[in-house]
Design an enzyme around this catalytic site. Sequence first.
Site, PDB file in Angstrom:
ATOM      1  N   ASN A 169      16.362  20.859  47.559  1.00  0.00           N
ATOM      2  CA  ASN A 169      16.042  19.943  48.666  1.00  0.00           C
ATOM      3  C   ASN A 169      17.231  18.998  48.831  1.00  0.00           C
ATOM      4  O   ASN A 169      17.426  18.101  48.014  1.00  0.00           O
ATOM      5  CB  ASN A 169      14.762  19.172  48.310  1.00  0.00           C
ATOM      6  CG  ASN A 169      14.461  18.084  49.319  1.00  0.00           C
ATOM      7  OD1 ASN A 169      15.035  18.051  50.412  1.00  0.00           O
ATOM      8  ND2 ASN A 169      13.563  17.180  48.958  1.00  0.00           N
ATOM      9  N   LYS A 197      17.713  16.800  51.070  1.00  0.00           N
ATOM     10  CA  LYS A 197      17.306  15.520  51.669  1.00  0.00           C
ATOM     11  C   LYS A 197      18.242  15.138  52.820  1.00  0.00           C
ATOM     12  O   LYS A 197      18.715  16.013  53.540  1.00  0.00           O
ATOM     13  CB  LYS A 197      17.249  14.424  50.594  1.00  0.00           C
ATOM     14  CG  LYS A 197      16.459  14.869  49.361  1.00  0.00           C
ATOM     15  CD  LYS A 197      16.051  13.745  48.483  1.00  0.00           C
ATOM     16  CE  LYS A 197      15.427  14.298  47.218  1.00  0.00           C
ATOM     17  NZ  LYS A 197      14.734  13.324  46.436  1.00  0.00           N
ATOM     18  N   HIS A 203       6.164  16.210  50.923  1.00  0.00           N
ATOM     19  CA  HIS A 203       7.092  15.668  49.923  1.00  0.00           C
ATOM     20  C   HIS A 203       6.780  14.181  49.733  1.00  0.00           C
ATOM     21  O   HIS A 203       6.413  13.487  50.679  1.00  0.00           O
ATOM     22  CB  HIS A 203       8.540  15.871  50.398  1.00  0.00           C
ATOM     23  CG  HIS A 203       9.527  15.523  49.324  1.00  0.00           C
ATOM     24  ND1 HIS A 203       9.911  14.228  49.062  1.00  0.00           N
ATOM     25  CD2 HIS A 203      10.190  16.302  48.429  1.00  0.00           C
ATOM     26  CE1 HIS A 203      10.772  14.234  48.054  1.00  0.00           C
ATOM     27  NE2 HIS A 203      10.951  15.474  47.647  1.00  0.00           N
ATOM     28  N   GLU A 255       8.521  11.623  49.507  1.00  0.00           N
ATOM     29  CA  GLU A 255       9.230  10.671  50.375  1.00  0.00           C
ATOM     30  C   GLU A 255       8.572  10.630  51.758  1.00  0.00           C
ATOM     31  O   GLU A 255       8.573   9.599  52.424  1.00  0.00           O
ATOM     32  CB  GLU A 255      10.716  11.045  50.446  1.00  0.00           C
ATOM     33  CG  GLU A 255      11.414  10.663  49.142  1.00  0.00           C
ATOM     34  CD  GLU A 255      12.525  11.596  48.713  1.00  0.00           C
ATOM     35  OE1 GLU A 255      13.076  12.323  49.557  1.00  0.00           O
ATOM     36  OE2 GLU A 255      12.841  11.596  47.507  1.00  0.00           O
ATOM     37  N   GLU A 288       5.229  17.260  41.813  1.00  0.00           N
ATOM     38  CA  GLU A 288       6.360  16.346  41.748  1.00  0.00           C
ATOM     39  C   GLU A 288       5.866  14.932  41.468  1.00  0.00           C
ATOM     40  O   GLU A 288       5.531  14.182  42.407  1.00  0.00           O
ATOM     41  CB  GLU A 288       7.120  16.361  43.080  1.00  0.00           C
ATOM     42  CG  GLU A 288       7.706  17.710  43.419  1.00  0.00           C
ATOM     43  CD  GLU A 288       8.986  17.548  44.239  1.00  0.00           C
ATOM     44  OE1 GLU A 288      10.038  17.980  43.763  1.00  0.00           O
ATOM     45  OE2 GLU A 288       8.918  16.979  45.337  1.00  0.00           O
ATOM     46  N   GLY A 316      14.218  11.488  41.681  1.00  0.00           N
ATOM     47  CA  GLY A 316      15.426  10.713  41.943  1.00  0.00           C
ATOM     48  C   GLY A 316      15.613   9.539  40.992  1.00  0.00           C
ATOM     49  O   GLY A 316      16.434   8.666  41.229  1.00  0.00           O
ATOM     50  N   SER A 338      13.827  15.113  38.913  1.00  0.00           N
ATOM     51  CA  SER A 338      15.024  14.979  38.077  1.00  0.00           C
ATOM     52  C   SER A 338      15.302  16.219  37.216  1.00  0.00           C
ATOM     53  O   SER A 338      15.657  16.101  36.040  1.00  0.00           O
ATOM     54  CB  SER A 338      14.936  13.719  37.209  1.00  0.00           C
ATOM     55  OG  SER A 338      14.836  12.572  38.034  1.00  0.00           O
TER      56      SER A 338
HETATM   57  C1  PEP Z   1      12.891  16.308  45.215  1.00  0.00           C
HETATM   58  O1  PEP Z   1      13.479  15.770  46.135  1.00  0.00           O
HETATM   59  O2  PEP Z   1      11.954  17.075  45.473  1.00  0.00           O
HETATM   60  C2  PEP Z   1      13.297  16.011  43.835  1.00  0.00           C
HETATM   61  C3  PEP Z   1      12.600  16.534  42.873  1.00  0.00           C
HETATM   62  O3  PEP Z   1      14.394  15.189  43.666  1.00  0.00           O
HETATM   63  P1  PEP Z   1      15.212  14.955  42.293  1.00  0.00           P
HETATM   64  O4  PEP Z   1      15.483  16.296  41.678  1.00  0.00           O
HETATM   65  O5  PEP Z   1      16.472  14.249  42.713  1.00  0.00           O
HETATM   66  O6  PEP Z   1      14.340  14.106  41.410  1.00  0.00           O
END
Ligand code: PEP
Length: 251
Positions: A8, A10, A95, A97, A167, A173, A212
Amino acid sequence: MTPLIAGNWKMNTTRASAKELAQAILRGLPSTLDGVDVALYPPYPCIAPVAEAVSGSDIRVGAQNFYPESGGAFTGEISPAMLLDLGATEVLIGHSERRHVLHESDEFILQKLQFALAEDFLATLCVGETLEEREAGQTEEVISRQLRSALSGIDSKHAADVTVAYEPVWAIGTGLTATPEQAGTAHDFIRALLVELWGESGKSIRILYGGSVKPQNAAELMAVPEIGGVLVGGASLDSASFCAIVRAAGA
Ligand code: PEP
């Protein structure tokens, strides 16, 4: 079950840097992806250059979002048909976000999932709890609400087109990763719920972990029985890191 490694991107990359990143990922992976699926989710303007860069390869291309209407007076939005025209055949839905920064509701997420599947897109539905919810002992309650709300309106005949991504919001992040035990507990819970909702079909749905994920932790996470791949944010913007994660899945 074949693991899926999804990147992803973003709100990052330009058309030129996205194309370079896609080409570097292609160079870093075997020309035939055997035993692993790979998908990239660039921002809208970069979908076409990325789809072009990976065309003819096994890498799939999707979008991070869309609006659940075919067209009309929806200023600033994009429809699945427009995404298909750019080269995307799958979408992320729910997601964190979009849930927490852009305030998408469970009802809207259900509407989007129904629309995406009706348009023959593959959909990855993201669920997960915030830190406050985890600390309040509400992790399973939150996952259950998000999953039931989205999936109870979907016929199990669509099971093959749906992936679920767990998630935990506190791990996205932040550099914090769920331990394999924490992720395993959540994934077992999600599997049981999928089977409750969709019976036999619920057994075959891939459940990704996201939060992460890095080359250093990918293998131990993917060793957890119910983890069927990973959704990668930050580390997917670096071709070497992303390819190392794909290799950790057995490519
Ligand atoms: C994501 O955006 O779905 C995500 C898991 O981000 P990150 O790996 O940066 O934590």
